[in-house]
Design a protein around this motif. Structure first.
Motif, PDB file in Angstrom:
ATOM      1  N   MET A 255      62.434 -94.291 -51.006  1.00  0.00           N
ATOM      2  CA  MET A 255      61.808 -92.980 -51.136  1.00  0.00           C
ATOM      3  C   MET A 255      60.744 -92.942 -52.240  1.00  0.00           C
ATOM      4  SD  MET A 255      62.771 -90.854 -48.858  1.00  0.00           S
ATOM      5  CE  MET A 255      62.168 -89.343 -49.618  1.00  0.00           C
ATOM      6  N   ARG A 256      60.802 -93.894 -53.161  1.00  0.00           N
ATOM      7  CA  ARG A 256      59.819 -93.908 -54.241  1.00  0.00           C
ATOM      8  C   ARG A 256      58.399 -94.104 -53.719  1.00  0.00           C
ATOM      9  NH1 ARG A 256      58.206 -99.308 -55.838  1.00  0.00           N
ATOM     10  NH2 ARG A 256      57.401 -98.412 -57.767  1.00  0.00           N
ATOM     11  N   PHE A 257      58.266 -94.712 -52.530  1.00  0.00           N
ATOM     12  CA  PHE A 257      56.940 -94.958 -51.963  1.00  0.00           C
ATOM     13  C   PHE A 257      56.302 -93.696 -51.404  1.00  0.00           C
ATOM     14  CE2 PHE A 257      59.131 -99.059 -51.703  1.00  0.00           C
ATOM     15  CZ  PHE A 257      58.214 -99.871 -52.353  1.00  0.00           C
ATOM     16  N   PHE A 258      57.060 -92.577 -51.397  1.00  0.00           N
ATOM     17  CA  PHE A 258      56.524 -91.314 -50.901  1.00  0.00           C
ATOM     18  C   PHE A 258      56.381 -90.284 -52.019  1.00  0.00           C
ATOM     19  CE2 PHE A 258      58.744 -93.477 -47.506  1.00  0.00           C
ATOM     20  CZ  PHE A 258      57.843 -93.414 -46.454  1.00  0.00           C
ATOM     21  N   THR A 259      56.562 -90.709 -53.250  1.00  0.00           N
ATOM     22  CA  THR A 259      56.432 -89.802 -54.390  1.00  0.00           C
ATOM     23  C   THR A 259      54.960 -89.672 -54.788  1.00  0.00           C
ATOM     24  OG1 THR A 259      56.796 -91.635 -55.944  1.00  0.00           O
ATOM     25  CG2 THR A 259      58.723 -90.375 -55.243  1.00  0.00           C
ATOM     26  N   PRO A 260      54.578 -88.560 -55.417  1.00  0.00           N
ATOM     27  CA  PRO A 260      53.178 -88.382 -55.841  1.00  0.00           C
ATOM     28  C   PRO A 260      52.688 -89.497 -56.754  1.00  0.00           C
ATOM     29  CG  PRO A 260      54.356 -86.305 -55.973  1.00  0.00           C
ATOM     30  CD  PRO A 260      55.385 -87.344 -55.664  1.00  0.00           C
ATOM     31  N   ALA A 261      53.562 -89.982 -57.634  1.00  0.00           N
ATOM     32  CA  ALA A 261      53.138 -91.032 -58.572  1.00  0.00           C
ATOM     33  C   ALA A 261      52.710 -92.296 -57.835  1.00  0.00           C
ATOM     34  CB  ALA A 261      54.268 -91.348 -59.545  1.00  0.00           C
ATOM     35  N   PHE A 262      53.442 -92.632 -56.753  1.00  0.00           N
ATOM     36  CA  PHE A 262      53.072 -93.835 -56.006  1.00  0.00           C
ATOM     37  C   PHE A 262      51.860 -93.590 -55.113  1.00  0.00           C
ATOM     38  CE2 PHE A 262      53.284 -96.665 -52.340  1.00  0.00           C
ATOM     39  CZ  PHE A 262      53.413 -97.910 -52.963  1.00  0.00           C
ATOM     40  N   LEU A 263      51.739 -92.395 -54.549  1.00  0.00           N
ATOM     41  CA  LEU A 263      50.642 -92.104 -53.633  1.00  0.00           C
ATOM     42  C   LEU A 263      49.277 -92.144 -54.331  1.00  0.00           C
ATOM     43  CD1 LEU A 263      52.199 -89.217 -51.512  1.00  0.00           C
ATOM     44  CD2 LEU A 263      51.852 -91.599 -50.831  1.00  0.00           C
ATOM     45  N   VAL A 264      49.245 -91.866 -55.614  1.00  0.00           N
ATOM     46  CA  VAL A 264      47.973 -91.909 -56.334  1.00  0.00           C
ATOM     47  C   VAL A 264      47.737 -93.262 -57.011  1.00  0.00           C
ATOM     48  CG1 VAL A 264      47.997 -89.427 -56.759  1.00  0.00           C
ATOM     49  CG2 VAL A 264      49.029 -90.977 -58.434  1.00  0.00           C
ATOM     50  N   SER A 265      48.693 -94.183 -56.830  1.00  0.00           N
ATOM     51  CA  SER A 265      48.533 -95.512 -57.425  1.00  0.00           C
ATOM     52  C   SER A 265      47.869 -96.442 -56.421  1.00  0.00           C
ATOM     53  CB  SER A 265      49.895 -96.069 -57.850  1.00  0.00           C
ATOM     54  OG  SER A 265      50.700 -96.345 -56.711  1.00  0.00           O
ATOM     55  N   SER A 266      47.607 -97.668 -56.865  1.00  0.00           N
ATOM     56  CA  SER A 266      46.966 -98.667 -55.997  1.00  0.00           C
ATOM     57  C   SER A 266      47.923 -99.787 -55.620  1.00  0.00           C
ATOM     58  CB  SER A 266      45.745 -99.259 -56.722  1.00  0.00           C
ATOM     59  OG  SER A 266      46.138 -99.849 -57.958  1.00  0.00           O
ATOM     60  N   LEU A 267      49.223 -99.553 -55.788  1.00  0.00           N
ATOM     61  CA  LEU A 267      50.225-100.580 -55.465  1.00  0.00           C
ATOM     62  C   LEU A 267      50.351-100.742 -53.956  1.00  0.00           C
ATOM     63  CD1 LEU A 267      52.999 -99.590 -58.044  1.00  0.00           C
ATOM     64  CD2 LEU A 267      51.358-101.478 -58.213  1.00  0.00           C
ATOM     65  N   PRO A 268      50.501-101.959 -53.468  1.00  0.00           N
ATOM     66  CA  PRO A 268      50.614-102.175 -52.021  1.00  0.00           C
ATOM     67  C   PRO A 268      51.993-101.777 -51.500  1.00  0.00           C
ATOM     68  CG  PRO A 268      50.874-104.253 -53.187  1.00  0.00           C
ATOM     69  CD  PRO A 268      50.519-103.232 -54.231  1.00  0.00           C
ATOM     70  N   VAL A 269      52.069-101.470 -50.206  1.00  0.00           N
ATOM     71  CA  VAL A 269      53.335-101.150 -49.561  1.00  0.00           C
ATOM     72  C   VAL A 269      53.440-101.954 -48.271  1.00  0.00           C
ATOM     73  CG1 VAL A 269      52.285 -99.162 -48.418  1.00  0.00           C
ATOM     74  CG2 VAL A 269      54.771 -99.306 -48.610  1.00  0.00           C
ATOM     75  N   THR A 270      54.636-102.512 -48.034  1.00  0.00           N
ATOM     76  CA  THR A 270      54.871-103.322 -46.842  1.00  0.00           C
ATOM     77  C   THR A 270      55.921-102.650 -45.966  1.00  0.00           C
ATOM     78  OG1 THR A 270      56.605-104.642 -47.903  1.00  0.00           O
ATOM     79  CG2 THR A 270      54.314-105.407 -48.143  1.00  0.00           C
ATOM     80  N   GLU A 271      56.094-103.195 -44.785  1.00  0.00           N
ATOM     81  CA  GLU A 271      57.083-102.627 -43.862  1.00  0.00           C
ATOM     82  C   GLU A 271      58.502-102.797 -44.398  1.00  0.00           C
ATOM     83  OE1 GLU A 271      56.666-103.996 -39.884  1.00  0.00           O
ATOM     84  OE2 GLU A 271      54.526-103.498 -39.733  1.00  0.00           O
ATOM     85  N   ASP A 272      58.751-103.886 -45.095  1.00  0.00           N
ATOM     86  CA  ASP A 272      60.095-104.110 -45.652  1.00  0.00           C
ATOM     87  C   ASP A 272      60.426-103.096 -46.748  1.00  0.00           C
ATOM     88  OD1 ASP A 272      60.560-106.253 -43.984  1.00  0.00           O
ATOM     89  OD2 ASP A 272      59.791-107.732 -45.421  1.00  0.00           O
ATOM     90  N   ASP A 273      59.397-102.600 -47.423  1.00  0.00           N
ATOM     91  CA  ASP A 273      59.627-101.653 -48.514  1.00  0.00           C
ATOM     92  C   ASP A 273      60.205-100.329 -48.017  1.00  0.00           C
ATOM     93  OD1 ASP A 273      58.676-103.447 -50.395  1.00  0.00           O
ATOM     94  OD2 ASP A 273      56.600-102.745 -50.213  1.00  0.00           O
ATOM     95  N   ILE A 274      59.807 -99.900 -46.824  1.00  0.00           N
ATOM     96  CA  ILE A 274      60.245 -98.595 -46.320  1.00  0.00           C
ATOM     97  C   ILE A 274      61.112 -98.734 -45.064  1.00  0.00           C
ATOM     98  CG2 ILE A 274      58.256 -97.390 -47.298  1.00  0.00           C
ATOM     99  CD1 ILE A 274      56.977 -97.499 -44.537  1.00  0.00           C
ATOM    100  N   LYS A 275      61.654 -99.894 -44.846  1.00  0.00           N
ATOM    101  CA  LYS A 275      62.433-100.164 -43.636  1.00  0.00           C
ATOM    102  C   LYS A 275      63.651 -99.261 -43.527  1.00  0.00           C
ATOM    103  CE  LYS A 275      64.787-103.908 -41.185  1.00  0.00           C
ATOM    104  NZ  LYS A 275      65.168-105.348 -41.220  1.00  0.00           N
ATOM    105  N   VAL A 276      64.372 -99.070 -44.629  1.00  0.00           N
ATOM    106  CA  VAL A 276      65.604 -98.270 -44.606  1.00  0.00           C
ATOM    107  C   VAL A 276      65.310 -96.822 -44.234  1.00  0.00           C
ATOM    108  CG1 VAL A 276      67.510 -97.412 -46.023  1.00  0.00           C
ATOM    109  CG2 VAL A 276      66.720 -99.771 -46.291  1.00  0.00           C
ATOM    110  N   VAL A 277      64.250 -96.257 -44.796  1.00  0.00           N
ATOM    111  CA  VAL A 277      63.893 -94.870 -44.508  1.00  0.00           C
ATOM    112  C   VAL A 277      63.461 -94.708 -43.054  1.00  0.00           C
ATOM    113  CG1 VAL A 277      62.280 -93.005 -45.051  1.00  0.00           C
ATOM    114  CG2 VAL A 277      63.245 -94.395 -46.878  1.00  0.00           C
ATOM    115  N   CYS A 278      62.671 -95.633 -42.561  1.00  0.00           N
ATOM    116  CA  CYS A 278      62.185 -95.557 -41.180  1.00  0.00           C
ATOM    117  C   CYS A 278      63.336 -95.698 -40.183  1.00  0.00           C
ATOM    118  CB  CYS A 278      61.135 -96.639 -40.937  1.00  0.00           C
ATOM    119  SG  CYS A 278      59.607 -96.370 -41.851  1.00  0.00           S
ATOM    120  N   GLU A 279      64.292 -96.551 -40.479  1.00  0.00           N
ATOM    121  CA  GLU A 279      65.448 -96.693 -39.592  1.00  0.00           C
ATOM    122  C   GLU A 279      66.305 -95.433 -39.612  1.00  0.00           C
ATOM    123  OE1 GLU A 279      67.475-100.177 -40.881  1.00  0.00           O
ATOM    124  OE2 GLU A 279      66.112-101.572 -39.855  1.00  0.00           O
TER     125      GLU A 279
END
Length: 296
Positions: A255-279
């Protein structure tokens, strides 16, 4: 239609600590003594004696209230810390009040009783056991109570607690020897006999359906290690495992990948990072990754 409820981690961690504080009779005795010391020095004249003995100190300390009805989330930790840091001053204040001819009979009697209880090695070793556990949970609890705590940081803090407690469980003898050595050094510094008191072993009646007698632990050091140290460590570790399950921690980490702090950052996101949420929400991982990338 589907939502994941995220519990307040600071509150759940506090519940773990509260459960630990009730798991042993020796722990309850220490908390009771802390509250009695607070009540005793709450009187203006007695408190003045305690403050006067700290005139040369940079910061004057006061005892903390740790009763069940008024205890805050960190009052037990503060109470233990204050008593250990001001142990010599508190002892000296009690001695002054006990020997002062102007003290009333209640003050003399209470000061003498509290002084005898403080000069007990069982109390010293229990204080160090509490200090060991609260030094693990305390900093995490304070950070989790922050106004803007990142979900990933919360997960990392809980996992660090579990890791340290797992190490304490697996290497129990090593940590016990360290605590015992620190307690003996503290006792010698405060002129307390660093030996365990041998108490009379209680006999238990053998019931008609029992095949063997209920053997009590007679060695005082082994009793403290078994009924206090191991009990406290096991209580905190089991409660943490039950209240902070691996699946919940993994979900919060995603869920951290959907927080405002991450959305305004330039850190990359992969499918494995959000796999649990998507499932959990039954959505396509690649689509969500593309939407996150386009949004940023």
């Amino acid at each position: 239609e589907k939502a994941q409820f995220v519990w307040c981690h600071a509150h759940r961690l506090n519940l773990v600590v509260e459960s630990m504080l009730c798991c042993s009779t020796d722990i309850k005795k220490v908390l009771g003594l802390l509250q009695e010391l607070y009540n005793f020095f709450n009187s203006h004249r007695r408190h003045a004696v305690l403050i006067k003995l700290q005139e040369t100190e940079a910061h004057r300390r006061t005892l903390k209230r740790v009763s069940d009805t008024t205890r805050s989330w960190r009052s037990a930790e503060d109470g233990v810390k204050t008593l250990m840091e001001c142990f010599a001053t508190i002892t000296e204040a009690l001695q002054c009040l006990e020997s002062d001819k102007s003290s009333d009979k209640s003050t003399v009697s209470s000061a003498g009783g509290l002084l005898r209880r403080l000069n007990d090695f069982n109390l010293v070793i229990t204080l160090h056991i509490l200090k060991f556990v609260l030094c693990i949970t305390g900093p995490v609890s304070r950070i989790l109570q922050g106004v803007s705590v990142d979900l990933a940081i919360a997960v990392a803090l809980i996992e660090s607690c579990l890791k340290k407690l797992d190490d304490a469980t697996k290497n129990c003898d090593h940590h016990w020897q360290q605590i015992l050595a620190e307690a003996k050094a503290f006792a010698e510094l405060q002129d307390i006999d660093p030996t365990f008191h041998v108490t009379r072993a209680r006999k238990t009646k053998k019931m008609f359906d029992e095949l063997a007698l209920d053997e009590r632990v007679e060695d005082p050091e082994r009793r403290i290690k078994t009924t206090v140290f191991r009990c406290v460590i096991d209580s905190v570790y089991i409660q943490l495992k039950e209240r902070f399950q691996t699946e919940d921690l993994a979900f919060m980490h995603c869920m951290r990948f959907f927080t405002p702090a991450f959305l305004v950052s330039s850190l990359p996101v992969t499918e494995d990072d959000i796999k649990v949420v998507c499932e959990f929400y039954n959505v396509d991982t690649s689509v969500i990754v593309k939407e996150l990338t386009d949004f940023r």
